[in-house]
Structures are given as structure tokens and as C-alpha cells.
Design an enzyme around this catalytic site. Structure first.
Site, PDB file in Angstrom:
ATOM      1  N   ARG A  84     -62.233  -4.707   6.162  1.00 21.84           N
ATOM      2  CA  ARG A  84     -62.191  -3.241   6.276  1.00 21.84           C
ATOM      3  C   ARG A  84     -60.786  -2.687   6.116  1.00 21.84           C
ATOM      4  O   ARG A  84     -60.607  -1.514   5.830  1.00 21.84           O
ATOM      5  CB  ARG A  84     -62.806  -2.802   7.618  1.00 21.84           C
ATOM      6  CG  ARG A  84     -63.085  -1.339   7.644  1.00 21.84           C
ATOM      7  CD  ARG A  84     -63.851  -0.780   8.841  1.00 21.84           C
ATOM      8  NE  ARG A  84     -64.352  -1.676   9.821  1.00 21.84           N
ATOM      9  CZ  ARG A  84     -63.663  -2.065  10.914  1.00 21.84           C
ATOM     10  NH1 ARG A  84     -62.435  -1.627  11.123  1.00 21.84           N
ATOM     11  NH2 ARG A  84     -64.218  -2.874  11.783  1.00 21.84           N
ATOM     12  N   TYR A 138     -64.325  23.623  -3.837  1.00 26.32           N
ATOM     13  CA  TYR A 138     -65.497  22.806  -4.172  1.00 26.32           C
ATOM     14  C   TYR A 138     -66.570  23.020  -3.096  1.00 26.32           C
ATOM     15  O   TYR A 138     -66.271  22.968  -1.897  1.00 26.32           O
ATOM     16  CB  TYR A 138     -65.032  21.348  -4.202  1.00 26.32           C
ATOM     17  CG  TYR A 138     -66.040  20.318  -4.594  1.00 26.32           C
ATOM     18  CD1 TYR A 138     -66.689  20.376  -5.825  1.00 26.32           C
ATOM     19  CD2 TYR A 138     -66.317  19.235  -3.753  1.00 26.32           C
ATOM     20  CE1 TYR A 138     -67.591  19.388  -6.189  1.00 26.32           C
ATOM     21  CE2 TYR A 138     -67.212  18.244  -4.115  1.00 26.32           C
ATOM     22  CZ  TYR A 138     -67.851  18.333  -5.340  1.00 26.32           C
ATOM     23  OH  TYR A 138     -68.736  17.356  -5.701  1.00 26.32           O
ATOM     24  N   ASP A 210     -56.658  19.989  -3.135  1.00 30.06           N
ATOM     25  CA  ASP A 210     -57.597  19.213  -3.952  1.00 30.06           C
ATOM     26  C   ASP A 210     -57.061  19.258  -5.384  1.00 30.06           C
ATOM     27  O   ASP A 210     -57.128  20.279  -6.063  1.00 30.06           O
ATOM     28  CB  ASP A 210     -59.001  19.832  -3.855  1.00 30.06           C
ATOM     29  CG  ASP A 210     -60.061  18.995  -4.584  1.00 30.06           C
ATOM     30  OD1 ASP A 210     -59.700  18.314  -5.569  1.00 30.06           O
ATOM     31  OD2 ASP A 210     -61.232  19.041  -4.176  1.00 30.06           O
ATOM     32  N   LYS A 235     -63.608  11.319 -10.921  1.00 30.45           N
ATOM     33  CA  LYS A 235     -63.491  12.104 -12.144  1.00 30.45           C
ATOM     34  C   LYS A 235     -62.542  11.414 -13.139  1.00 30.45           C
ATOM     35  O   LYS A 235     -62.933  10.492 -13.808  1.00 30.45           O
ATOM     36  CB  LYS A 235     -63.061  13.537 -11.805  1.00 30.45           C
ATOM     37  CG  LYS A 235     -63.865  14.166 -10.649  1.00 30.45           C
ATOM     38  CD  LYS A 235     -65.314  14.447 -11.023  1.00 30.45           C
ATOM     39  CE  LYS A 235     -66.232  14.725  -9.832  1.00 30.45           C
ATOM     40  NZ  LYS A 235     -65.860  15.817  -8.957  1.00 30.45           N
TER      41      LYS A 235
HETATM   42  C1  LIG Z   1     -66.313  16.073  -7.645  1.00 32.19           C
HETATM   43  C2  LIG Z   1     -65.303  16.763  -6.837  1.00 32.19           C
HETATM   44  C3  LIG Z   1     -65.032  16.365  -5.541  1.00 32.19           C
HETATM   45  C4  LIG Z   1     -65.834  15.303  -4.820  1.00 32.19           C
HETATM   46  O1  LIG Z   1     -65.756  14.052  -5.370  1.00 32.19           O
HETATM   47  P1  LIG Z   1     -66.928  12.987  -5.166  1.00 32.19           P
HETATM   48  O2  LIG Z   1     -66.319  11.714  -5.576  1.00 32.19           O
HETATM   49  O3  LIG Z   1     -68.059  13.445  -6.038  1.00 32.19           O
HETATM   50  O4  LIG Z   1     -67.311  13.004  -3.712  1.00 32.19           O
HETATM   51  C5  LIG Z   1     -64.031  17.005  -4.848  1.00 32.19           C
HETATM   52  N1  LIG Z   1     -63.327  18.012  -5.412  1.00 32.19           N
HETATM   53  C6  LIG Z   1     -63.574  18.426  -6.656  1.00 32.19           C
HETATM   54  C7  LIG Z   1     -62.749  19.534  -7.213  1.00 32.19           C
HETATM   55  C8  LIG Z   1     -64.573  17.845  -7.405  1.00 32.19           C
HETATM   56  O5  LIG Z   1     -64.843  18.298  -8.636  1.00 32.19           O
END
Ligand SMILES: *Cc1c(COP(=O)(O)O)cnc(C)c1O
Length: 418
Positions: A84, A138, A210, A235
């Protein structure tokens, strides 16, 4: 999970800093991002001389004796202790992400982007605190604020993405943190990050960004004064739509609380997914450059079309905060939206349904293009949007942009006919 080598202490046997994998620091010189993407995190003691750090899967770590087990202690940084706490596979990617954020202290990986946002917020907030969250955040970040955080007695106020330095008027006695997302989800408002950071620092408020859209390659968040830089690595870092992964990179002084909170939450990214992330990272620069150039070409083409009322792409003047994009960003990635000139939901669906090269689905940042009907007003509480028609979000992949334009051209003809 991945402090800068200079901050590391207590390396276990066989985990020296002098490995030949190479980091910007031990080379003693500044390297460009393109070069860092190739070299970052590839310490020789983790790769064993193999180019890519292999997948180290583990739960139990075996010690040679009781004495060795006791001597291991509890500083588990870059030290095999228990699955972990990670293995070289996760440490390698976390270190690479730290290297890509100039000025950062360390990074921690998570099983998704949403898990990364949760851990970052929980590393800062305590019951009774107030969080300021951008209205264009988001949607699952909003859900976290109005759900989990509210249940814990943490109150969230949403603010206009264009607030800039006026954020100072919103900071109260209990304000502990500000969550930014720039550009905003779905509607792409670019925030005046330096103005918000300055107001936050003046009042001792922590800033979290973010940074999924830009990545540190296009917006080096820690260098711009952000305390915790969050990415959905799902992403652009993974880049191939085949793994879920998140990261938080911390400014100096912020890493210990982030790591402790993450450990207490039991957070761990799987070695297999971390390996996919590290593999994706090597080509992220060239993918972003190609996808960014294609997206801008397509956005410009769309902005000249009579069926399109407005293109929301940070590099175009039609996007709110365009001036901050020009001032602060090194370039644009491949995700943007456009507003259709009137028309119904059915006409928008006819446009999207017939596209041959665009998949219809959530997520983005992969090598393949996606189109999504989006309705940002459903996720806003500060300002009412007054869009001329329905909105479509595009994630541009690695296809030839002229093929994508031809596909969209036929789509707009279907829209006009419906
Ligand atoms: C997709 C996304 C997330 C979340 O990511 P996941 O891996 O799908 O949990 C957070 N912030 C933004 C801007 C996103 O597009």
C-alpha cells in the site's frame, strides 16, 4: 510517494540516489520539458537497466530478519515496506510528475482524478472551514463539495470563474482553501490565477488547481504559486483511454500533509496503472502539441461557420479569459466546446450521432477524437448562462484534422437540416 531527490531521506538498501536513471537535479542543469519527459523518474535502481521501469506488484515485502524488519522503521519514502505504500513503479511516475512541475516538493498518485481531488481537499480542510470553489468546476468536484464535504461540516461557496482579484472580497474568517480549475469544465473560462493566488497568499488561504486540461507542460502551476496541483492523469498522461489515474503535486511544505492524508485514506494507484501512466507520459509532449494544433485549426474553422454561434477555446478571443490564456499559458491542449446557433437538442443529437470519426463518450485526452453534448447550466449556481443554442464539447485526437473537419462539415449539414 515521490518527493524531489533533494528532499528524500532514509533510502533503504539498494535505493541510492546516485542511480544512472538521471534526473534534472543530478544532471545539475536545466533541461527542457521535452527532455524531462524522456528522462524523468527513470532511476537505474528502479529500472534495473531496463528502459521502462517494470511493473513491481506487491502486497507483502519480505525482510531478512526481525532486526531488519524493525530497522526499516516507518519512513517509507522510496523504501519497500508494504504494497500500500507503493513500489518503484509508482515512485517512478510520481517522481517524474514532480520533476515536470518546477518548484514542487513531491507528488502522490491516486486510483482516479476524483480520488486525487478528494485527497487534496481533505489534506487541507477541517470541519468548520469554508471552501471557495469555482462555479465552472468539474461536476464531480461540485458533488464532493455539496455531498461529502457538507456532511463533514465544511461549507462551500461557489464563485464566478472571472472573479480575479475580487476573490479577496469573498475570503472570510473561515475560508481555508480555494479550488480553481482553468480553463473551466465544459465552458472553458480561463481564470486569472496569479490574481487569485496573490489574494489567497495575503490571507493565508491554500490554493488548489485542477490542472488536467493544461498539464504542467502548458501551465506550470506550482511555479505560478499554486499550493496543490491536481491532474486527472486518466486524460493526457495516460493518453490512450485505457486506465484511470490521478495525481496531486505539492508545493514546498504541503507534501507531508498530503501524503499523511493519502496514507490514512488508504490511497494507492495500482502498479499496472502507474506503469501505463509512465508509458503515456513519455509521448505526452508530442501528443499535446499535435492535438493542440489540430484542435485550434478545427476551432478556427468552426468559428467561421454560420451554424456555430460561439467557439469556447481559450486561444480564441471568443473565450472568456482569453487574455489570461495569452499571458499565462504556453499553449492549448485538444479540448474545447462550441455553441450552436439556435437549434434543438434533437438537431444537436443528429449532428453528433452521424459523426464517423468522433466517438460519443465521457472522458477525453486519448488518441481518438470524442464529441459530447454538454449543458453547463445544469452545473452552475453563480451565473446564468445565456447560450444561443445547445453546446458540443470536442476532444481532438491524433487523426488528420482535415478528416475531422470533413466529418464535422457533414455533421453541421445534418444539424441545419433537422
Ligand atoms: C476527468 C476529469 C477529472 C476526474 O478524473 P477521473 O480520473 O475521471 O476521476 C477531474 N477533473 C477534470 C477537469 C476532468 O476532466
Amino acid at each position: 510517494m515521490g518527493r524531489r531527490p533533494g528532499h528524500a531521506k532514509g533510502h533503504g538498501p539498494g535505493v541510492s540516489q546516485a542511480g544512472g536513471g538521471g534526473t534534472a537535479e543530478d544532471a545539475g542543469g536545466e533541461r527542457s520539458d521535452a527532455t524531462r519527459l524522456v528522462t524523468a523518474g527513470r532511476r537505474r535502481e528502479w529500472t534495473g537497466g531496463i528502459v521502462n521501469p517494470p511493473v513491481w506488484r506487491a502486497s507483502t515485502i519480505l525482510y531478512g530478519s526481525v532486526a531488519e524488519l524493525r530497522a526499516a522503521g516507518h519512513d517509507t519514502h522510496h523504501r519497500l515496506f508494504y504494497g500500500r505504500r507503493g513500489t518503484p513503479t509508482q515512485w517512478s511516475l510520481a517522481d517524474a510528475l514532480t520533476e515536470l512541475e518546477p518548484g514542487a516538493e513531491g507528488s502522490f498518485l491516486y486510483c482516479s482524478g476524483v480520488a486525487a481531488i478528494a485527497a487534496a481537499l481533505l489534506s487541507v480542510l477541517t470541519p468548520g472551514d469554508e471552501l471557495l470553489m469555482v462555479d465552472s468546476a468539474y461536476d464531480p468536484s461540485r458533488a464532493m463539495a455539496t455531498g461529502l464535504l457538507a456532511r463533514m461540516g465544511i461549507f462551500t461557496r461557489f464563485y464566478d470563474p472571472m472573479v480575479g482579484g475580487r476573490i479577496a472580497d469573498l475570503i472570510g474568517e473561515r475560508t481555508r482553501a480555494i479550488l480553481l480549475e482553468s480553463p473551466g469544465s465544459l465552458s472553458f473560462e480561463v481564470q486569472d490565477v496569479p490574481a487569485i493566488v496573490a489574494a489567497a497568499k495575503a490571507r493565508g488561504v491554500v490554493t488548489l488547481l485542477d490542472n488536467t486540461w493544461a498539464t504542467p507542460l502548458l501551465f506550470p502551476a506550482i511555479e505560478k504559486g499554486i499550493d496543490l496541483s491536481i491532474m486527472a492523469c486518466t486524460k493526457y498522461v495516460v493518453g490512450h483511454s485505457d486506465a484511470m489515474l490521478g495525481s496531486v503535486t505539492a508545493a514546498p511544505g504541503r507534501f507531508a500533509a498530503l501524503r499523511d492524508t493519502s496514507f490514512q485514506l488508504g490511497q494507492i494507484a495500482s502498479p499496472d496503472d502507474a506503469w501505463l501512466g509512465a508509458r503515456g507520459l513519455r509521448t505526452m509532449g508530442v501528443r499535446l502539441a499535435h492535438q493542440g494544433a489540430s484542435a485550434l485549426k478545427i476551432a478556427k474553422w468552426l468559428s467561421a461557420r454560420p451554424e456555430v454561434a460561439r467557439v469556447l477555446h481559450p486561444a480564441l478571443p471568443s473565450c472568456p479569459g482569453h487574455e489570461f490564456f495569452l499571458r499565462d499559458f504556453k499553449g492549448a491542449s485538444g479540448l474545447f466546446s462550441f455553441v450552436l446557433a439556435g437549434g434543438s437538442d434533437a438537431a444537436r443529437a443528429a449532428m453528433i450521432d452521424g459523426l464517423a470519426l468522433f466517438g460519443i463518450g465521457y472522458s477525453w485526452g486519448g488518441f481518438e477524437s470524442l464529441a459530447l453534448p454538454v449543458d453547463p447550466q445544469k452545473h452552475r449556481s453563480v451565473n446564468r448562462r445565456d447560450d444561443a443554442g445547445p453546446m458540443v464539447r470536442l476532444s481532438i485526437g491524433l487523426e488528420d484534422p482535415d478528416d475531422l473537419i470533413a466529418d464535422l462539415d457533414r455533421g453541421l449539414a445534418r444539424f441545419a437540416k433537422t
